[in-house]
Design a protein around this motif. Structure first.
Motif, PDB file in Angstrom:
ATOM      1  N   THR A 114       0.477  -1.471  -0.120  1.00 20.48           N
ATOM      2  CA  THR A 114      -0.329   0.115  -0.055  1.00 20.48           C
ATOM      3  C   THR A 114       0.506   1.167  -0.178  1.00 20.48           C
ATOM      4  O   THR A 114       0.641   2.419  -0.254  1.00 20.48           O
ATOM      5  CB  THR A 114      -1.215   0.162   1.149  1.00 20.48           C
ATOM      6  OG1 THR A 114       0.015   0.154   2.430  1.00 20.48           O
ATOM      7  CG2 THR A 114      -1.833  -1.206   0.913  1.00 20.48           C
ATOM      8  N   MET A 115       2.410   1.365  -0.185  1.00 18.31           N
ATOM      9  CA  MET A 115       3.418   2.019   0.017  1.00 18.31           C
ATOM     10  C   MET A 115       3.106   3.279  -1.034  1.00 18.31           C
ATOM     11  O   MET A 115       3.094   4.436  -1.115  1.00 18.31           O
ATOM     12  CB  MET A 115       4.565   1.896   0.360  1.00 18.31           C
ATOM     13  CG  MET A 115       4.404   0.906   1.905  1.00 18.31           C
ATOM     14  SD  MET A 115       4.212   2.817   3.037  1.00 18.31           S
ATOM     15  CE  MET A 115       5.278   3.658   3.004  1.00 18.31           C
ATOM     16  N   SER A 116       3.541   2.293  -2.245  1.00 18.99           N
ATOM     17  CA  SER A 116       2.813   3.487  -3.650  1.00 18.99           C
ATOM     18  C   SER A 116       2.468   3.913  -4.190  1.00 18.99           C
ATOM     19  O   SER A 116       2.454   4.468  -5.030  1.00 18.99           O
ATOM     20  CB  SER A 116       3.276   2.115  -4.859  1.00 18.99           C
ATOM     21  OG  SER A 116       2.126   0.950  -5.351  1.00 18.99           O
ATOM     22  N   PHE A 117       0.890   3.770  -3.423  1.00 18.68           N
ATOM     23  CA  PHE A 117      -0.284   4.831  -3.942  1.00 18.68           C
ATOM     24  C   PHE A 117      -0.531   5.824  -2.445  1.00 18.68           C
ATOM     25  O   PHE A 117      -1.628   6.176  -2.839  1.00 18.68           O
ATOM     26  CB  PHE A 117      -0.786   3.749  -4.584  1.00 18.68           C
ATOM     27  CG  PHE A 117      -2.154   2.988  -3.987  1.00 18.68           C
ATOM     28  CD1 PHE A 117      -3.084   2.792  -2.651  1.00 18.68           C
ATOM     29  CD2 PHE A 117      -1.012   1.295  -4.064  1.00 18.68           C
ATOM     30  CE1 PHE A 117      -3.584   1.971  -1.610  1.00 18.68           C
ATOM     31  CE2 PHE A 117      -2.323   0.187  -3.200  1.00 18.68           C
ATOM     32  CZ  PHE A 117      -2.650   0.597  -2.017  1.00 18.68           C
ATOM     33  N   THR A 118      -0.337   5.354  -2.333  1.00 18.47           N
ATOM     34  CA  THR A 118      -0.173   5.896  -0.315  1.00 18.47           C
ATOM     35  C   THR A 118       1.203   6.751  -0.276  1.00 18.47           C
ATOM     36  O   THR A 118       2.147   6.876  -0.389  1.00 18.47           O
ATOM     37  CB  THR A 118      -0.525   5.805   0.490  1.00 18.47           C
ATOM     38  OG1 THR A 118       0.347   4.751   1.261  1.00 18.47           O
ATOM     39  CG2 THR A 118      -2.007   4.661   0.020  1.00 18.47           C
ATOM     40  N   THR A 119       1.157   8.693   0.821  1.00 18.88           N
ATOM     41  CA  THR A 119       1.539   8.959   1.295  1.00 18.88           C
ATOM     42  C   THR A 119       1.836   8.865   2.579  1.00 18.88           C
ATOM     43  O   THR A 119       0.719   9.179   3.650  1.00 18.88           O
ATOM     44  CB  THR A 119       2.355  10.746   1.328  1.00 18.88           C
ATOM     45  OG1 THR A 119       1.903  10.660  -0.837  1.00 18.88           O
ATOM     46  CG2 THR A 119       2.807  11.160   1.135  1.00 18.88           C
ATOM     47  N   THR A 120       3.165   8.479   3.480  1.00 21.57           N
ATOM     48  CA  THR A 120       3.402   8.519   4.700  1.00 21.57           C
ATOM     49  C   THR A 120       3.627   9.778   5.209  1.00 21.57           C
ATOM     50  O   THR A 120       4.637  10.444   4.946  1.00 21.57           O
ATOM     51  CB  THR A 120       4.381   7.631   5.023  1.00 21.57           C
ATOM     52  OG1 THR A 120       4.014   6.523   4.935  1.00 21.57           O
ATOM     53  CG2 THR A 120       4.865   7.269   6.595  1.00 21.57           C
ATOM     54  N   THR A 121       2.498  10.795   5.528  1.00 21.40           N
ATOM     55  CA  THR A 121       3.016  12.455   6.441  1.00 21.40           C
ATOM     56  C   THR A 121       3.712  12.232   7.032  1.00 21.40           C
ATOM     57  O   THR A 121       4.751  13.521   7.259  1.00 21.40           O
ATOM     58  CB  THR A 121       1.188  12.885   6.532  1.00 21.40           C
ATOM     59  OG1 THR A 121       0.740  12.246   7.597  1.00 21.40           O
ATOM     60  CG2 THR A 121       0.549  12.794   4.325  1.00 21.40           C
ATOM     61  N   PHE A 122       3.438  11.796   8.051  1.00 22.44           N
ATOM     62  CA  PHE A 122       4.085  11.426   9.340  1.00 22.44           C
ATOM     63  C   PHE A 122       4.043  11.028   9.717  1.00 22.44           C
ATOM     64  O   PHE A 122       3.409   9.797   9.905  1.00 22.44           O
ATOM     65  CB  PHE A 122       4.492  12.670   9.577  1.00 22.44           C
ATOM     66  CG  PHE A 122       3.067  13.791  10.344  1.00 22.44           C
ATOM     67  CD1 PHE A 122       2.558  13.060  11.308  1.00 22.44           C
ATOM     68  CD2 PHE A 122       2.298  14.317   9.826  1.00 22.44           C
ATOM     69  CE1 PHE A 122       0.666  13.249  11.629  1.00 22.44           C
ATOM     70  CE2 PHE A 122       1.297  14.922   9.688  1.00 22.44           C
ATOM     71  CZ  PHE A 122       0.019  14.210  10.796  1.00 22.44           C
ATOM     72  N   ASP A 123       4.946  10.401  10.785  1.00 12.63           N
ATOM     73  CA  ASP A 123       4.708   9.081  12.161  1.00 12.63           C
ATOM     74  C   ASP A 123       5.243   9.448  13.358  1.00 12.63           C
ATOM     75  O   ASP A 123       6.348  10.690  13.355  1.00 12.63           O
ATOM     76  CB  ASP A 123       5.701   8.134  11.136  1.00 12.63           C
ATOM     77  CG  ASP A 123       6.983   7.770  11.588  1.00 12.63           C
ATOM     78  OD1 ASP A 123       7.073   9.422  11.399  1.00 12.63           O
ATOM     79  OD2 ASP A 123       7.402   6.780  10.896  1.00 12.63           O
TER      80      ASP A 123
END
Length: 256
Positions: A114-123
């Motif tokens: 699911t990483m290629s079409f989403t953005t991890t904005t912060f963690d």
């Protein structure tokens, strides 16, 4: 007195070492990919988390969706994945995922990523400071940056927690859960928040109703107790501008 102070410091340190830790991954998922994202996370990756939980490598895993749209930027998260561990000593995220990939069965990891079409904005890595247990579907998360984090935590434990406990036990405002967590990392004056509290509800309308009442405490079902706390609180000093954000999230799935 000196021995007592040393004892209290040691007790706080021991409590911190054993406190529950969560890794929060905030994701921005484009609208046209939401169904795919939710299906892959709940149908496949939750199985990996479940396998890790059964081995004692993790306490729980959950997926939350933000209610509504605060803005449409790609840097604005609309989902949060929460990975929870019993303590910092027990947290090994690499081991969780590397040891349990067989839980996917015949499915290839690259086919359900699911990483290629989403953005991890912060963690964030956070530590649970206190809570009142209960089931809830909607979480009103109150993000704050108090001027004194320790004083904020102490006041919430001694002053606000009893108020919420009474509300939950007597079902005065439909709240079913309350919790408080502090940020371990990232930290700093420019960061988004250093602490947050969670008010849990089983209906969205109840969460919205609670927001109305907290803004006008005289109309609250628990007005007398609320006003007593207002007379004693130092939150105006600890957070002069109030909470940075108050956002409602809906539980999509939890495994534990």
């Amino acid at each position: 007195m000196k021995k007592l102070s040393i004892f209290l410091m040691a007790l706080c340190f021991a409590t911190a070492l054993s406190a529950q830790i969560s890794y929060l991954q905030y994701r921005h998922v484009p609208a046209d990919h939401e169904d795919k994202f939710v299906e892959r996370e709940t149908k496949h990756w939750s199985k990996v988390a479940q396998a890790a939980i059964k081995k004692g490598q993790m306490s729980s895993w959950s997926l939350w969706k933000k209610v509504g749209v605060t803005n449409s930027y790609d840097t604005t998260p609309n989902y949060v994945i929460v990975n929870t561990f019993e303590s910092l000593d027990n947290m090994d995220m690499n081991k969780v995922w590397s040891d349990n990939m067989d839980a996917l069965g015949d499915v290839k990891p690259e086919d359900v990523e699911t990483m290629s079409f989403t953005t991890t904005t912060f963690d964030y890595f956070v530590q649970r400071e206190d809570y009142i247990d209960g089931n809830y579907k909607f979480a009103l998360v109150n993000y704050g940056k108090p001027t004194d984090l320790t004083a904020f935590i102490q006041e919430n434990r001694s002053l606000w927690k009893p108020l919420h406990q009474a509300s939950i036990e007597n079902i005065m405002n439909a709240m079913t859960y309350w919790g408080m967590s502090s940020v371990i990392y990232p930290v700093g004056n420019l960061d988004r928040f250093s602490v947050f509290t969670v008010d849990g509800f089983n209906k969205l309308n109840d969460a919205l109703d609670y927001l109305r009442f907290t803004e006008t405490s005289d109309n609250s079902p628990n007005a007398a107790a609320w006003n007593d706390v207002i007379d004693k609180t130092k939150m105006d000093e600890l957070m002069p501008n109030g909470f940075e954000r108050r956002i409602i999230y809906e539980r999509v799935l939890t495994v534990k």
